[in-house]
Design a protein around this motif. Structure first.
Motif, PDB file in Angstrom:
ATOM      1  N   HIS A 102       0.840  -1.211   0.000  1.00 40.84           N
ATOM      2  CA  HIS A 102       0.000   0.000   0.000  1.00 40.84           C
ATOM      3  C   HIS A 102       0.867   1.250   0.000  1.00 40.84           C
ATOM      4  O   HIS A 102       2.022   1.236   0.436  1.00 40.84           O
ATOM      5  CB  HIS A 102      -0.948   0.005   1.195  1.00 40.84           C
ATOM      6  CG  HIS A 102      -0.227   0.110   2.506  1.00 40.84           C
ATOM      7  ND1 HIS A 102       0.264   1.303   2.999  1.00 40.84           N
ATOM      8  CD2 HIS A 102       0.101  -0.837   3.415  1.00 40.84           C
ATOM      9  CE1 HIS A 102       0.859   1.091   4.162  1.00 40.84           C
ATOM     10  NE2 HIS A 102       0.778  -0.201   4.436  1.00 40.84           N
ATOM     11  N   ALA A 103       0.291   2.344  -0.476  1.00 37.30           N
ATOM     12  CA  ALA A 103       0.983   3.632  -0.500  1.00 37.30           C
ATOM     13  C   ALA A 103       1.110   4.188   0.926  1.00 37.30           C
ATOM     14  O   ALA A 103       0.505   3.675   1.871  1.00 37.30           O
ATOM     15  CB  ALA A 103       0.225   4.607  -1.401  1.00 37.30           C
ATOM     16  N   LYS A 104       1.887   5.244   1.047  1.00 38.78           N
ATOM     17  CA  LYS A 104       2.156   5.867   2.352  1.00 38.78           C
ATOM     18  C   LYS A 104       0.848   6.271   3.033  1.00 38.78           C
ATOM     19  O   LYS A 104       0.004   6.953   2.466  1.00 38.78           O
ATOM     20  CB  LYS A 104       3.044   7.114   2.161  1.00 38.78           C
ATOM     21  CG  LYS A 104       3.375   7.848   3.431  1.00 38.78           C
ATOM     22  CD  LYS A 104       4.266   7.043   4.315  1.00 38.78           C
ATOM     23  CE  LYS A 104       4.642   7.833   5.566  1.00 38.78           C
ATOM     24  NZ  LYS A 104       5.186   6.967   6.588  1.00 38.78           N
ATOM     25  N   PRO A 140      -6.095   6.126   6.712  1.00 35.78           N
ATOM     26  CA  PRO A 140      -6.182   6.530   5.298  1.00 35.78           C
ATOM     27  C   PRO A 140      -4.793   6.780   4.707  1.00 35.78           C
ATOM     28  O   PRO A 140      -3.790   6.774   5.421  1.00 35.78           O
ATOM     29  CB  PRO A 140      -6.957   7.845   5.383  1.00 35.78           C
ATOM     30  CG  PRO A 140      -6.505   8.436   6.682  1.00 35.78           C
ATOM     31  CD  PRO A 140      -6.338   7.242   7.622  1.00 35.78           C
ATOM     32  N   LEU A 141      -4.765   7.037   3.421  1.00 36.69           N
ATOM     33  CA  LEU A 141      -3.514   7.427   2.774  1.00 36.69           C
ATOM     34  C   LEU A 141      -3.140   8.848   3.173  1.00 36.69           C
ATOM     35  O   LEU A 141      -4.001   9.708   3.367  1.00 36.69           O
ATOM     36  CB  LEU A 141      -3.642   7.366   1.250  1.00 36.69           C
ATOM     37  CG  LEU A 141      -3.755   5.988   0.626  1.00 36.69           C
ATOM     38  CD1 LEU A 141      -3.813   6.112  -0.888  1.00 36.69           C
ATOM     39  CD2 LEU A 141      -2.611   5.083   1.052  1.00 36.69           C
ATOM     40  N   ALA A 142      -1.850   9.076   3.257  1.00 33.29           N
ATOM     41  CA  ALA A 142      -1.324  10.428   3.448  1.00 33.29           C
ATOM     42  C   ALA A 142      -1.255  11.098   2.075  1.00 33.29           C
ATOM     43  O   ALA A 142      -1.420  10.444   1.039  1.00 33.29           O
ATOM     44  CB  ALA A 142       0.076  10.342   4.063  1.00 33.29           C
ATOM     45  N   GLU A 193      -7.678   2.285  -0.689  1.00 33.76           N
ATOM     46  CA  GLU A 193      -7.450   3.578  -1.335  1.00 33.76           C
ATOM     47  C   GLU A 193      -6.309   3.487  -2.350  1.00 33.76           C
ATOM     48  O   GLU A 193      -6.381   4.092  -3.426  1.00 33.76           O
ATOM     49  CB  GLU A 193      -7.159   4.657  -0.288  1.00 33.76           C
ATOM     50  CG  GLU A 193      -8.376   5.036   0.525  1.00 33.76           C
ATOM     51  CD  GLU A 193      -8.105   6.098   1.589  1.00 33.76           C
ATOM     52  OE1 GLU A 193      -6.941   6.575   1.701  1.00 33.76           O
ATOM     53  OE2 GLU A 193      -9.046   6.460   2.308  1.00 33.76           O
ATOM     54  N   THR A 194      -5.271   2.738  -2.023  1.00 32.50           N
ATOM     55  CA  THR A 194      -4.160   2.553  -2.967  1.00 32.50           C
ATOM     56  C   THR A 194      -4.665   1.920  -4.250  1.00 32.50           C
ATOM     57  O   THR A 194      -4.406   2.413  -5.356  1.00 32.50           O
ATOM     58  CB  THR A 194      -3.054   1.677  -2.341  1.00 32.50           C
ATOM     59  OG1 THR A 194      -2.535   2.336  -1.180  1.00 32.50           O
ATOM     60  CG2 THR A 194      -1.935   1.399  -3.329  1.00 32.50           C
ATOM     61  N   VAL A 225      -2.647  -6.337  -3.149  1.00 31.09           N
ATOM     62  CA  VAL A 225      -2.338  -5.059  -2.517  1.00 31.09           C
ATOM     63  C   VAL A 225      -2.457  -5.266  -1.016  1.00 31.09           C
ATOM     64  O   VAL A 225      -3.535  -5.597  -0.513  1.00 31.09           O
ATOM     65  CB  VAL A 225      -3.299  -3.937  -2.996  1.00 31.09           C
ATOM     66  CG1 VAL A 225      -2.881  -2.598  -2.403  1.00 31.09           C
ATOM     67  CG2 VAL A 225      -3.342  -3.871  -4.524  1.00 31.09           C
ATOM     68  N   GLY A 226      -1.342  -5.081  -0.325  1.00 32.08           N
ATOM     69  CA  GLY A 226      -1.354  -5.354   1.102  1.00 32.08           C
ATOM     70  C   GLY A 226      -0.210  -4.690   1.842  1.00 32.08           C
ATOM     71  O   GLY A 226       0.160  -3.561   1.528  1.00 32.08           O
TER      72      GLY A 226
END
Length: 175
Positions: free
Chosen positions: A9-11, A24-26, A60-61, A106-107
């Motif tokens: 996953h993204a940051k 949530p995502l930053a 979200e990613t 995605v993990g």
């Protein structure tokens, strides 16, 4: 041949009093994820199936990555991917839909980093060296298997095609 993409996953952000699963995502993560989607689409690495952790940051990613693909990608939300160890990640892949030729998962780390190292037996040695050292947020490994069914996925049998991070695509890496 089967192709597996392991995407961390993204940051994510760390809002106060938010359970880990609901983070949530930053802003950096919202910038990272589309870079990955565009790269995969440009390289014609389009998944047939996305297996996505139910954690908010993973969802979200994937939502931002999949926008780059011209067609809808089938999605299976998988609660067991949240905090999954490598063995469970591999078992989930082994049980995947046999008609999907390319799967993206995605993990989270450390499971994704460990699974990528376990599955890779050969391939791009420079990519493998980078992957061994660090698997930052929104990094992904593309691993190919010379098999006809996902059930045959086994440790050490994958060929690492590539390992990339957002920084390598013009963005920023984060831990």
């Amino acid at each position: 041949m089967r192709r597996l993409i392991l995407l961390r996953h993204a940051k994510s952000d760390w809002p106060q009093n938010t359970p880990d699963h609901d983070r949530p995502l930053a802003a950096r993560g919202r910038d990272q994820a589309p870079l990955i989607g565009r790269y995969l689409a440009e390289e014609l690495i389009t998944p047939d199936l996305a297996i996505v952790s139910t954690a908010r940051r993973a969802q979200e990613t994937w939502s931002l990555v999949k926008e780059a693909f011209p067609e809808n990608v089938a999605q299976r939300d998988e609660p067991r991917l949240f905090a999954a160890a490598a063995d469970l990640i591999i078992a989930l892949v082994q049980g995947a839909n046999s008609t999907a030729r390319t799967i993206i998962c995605v993990g989270h780390n450390p499971g994704f980093h460990d699974a990528a190292r376990m599955l890779t037996g050969h391939g791009d040695r420079y990519a493998f060296s980078r992957m061994q050292a660090h698997f930052p947020t929104c990094a992904f490994a593309v691993i190919d298997f010379d098999i006809e069914d996902w059930a045959a996925v086994a440790p050490g049998e994958g060929r690492l095609d590539r390992f990339l991070t957002p920084k390598m695509l013009g963005g920023e890496d984060a831990p």
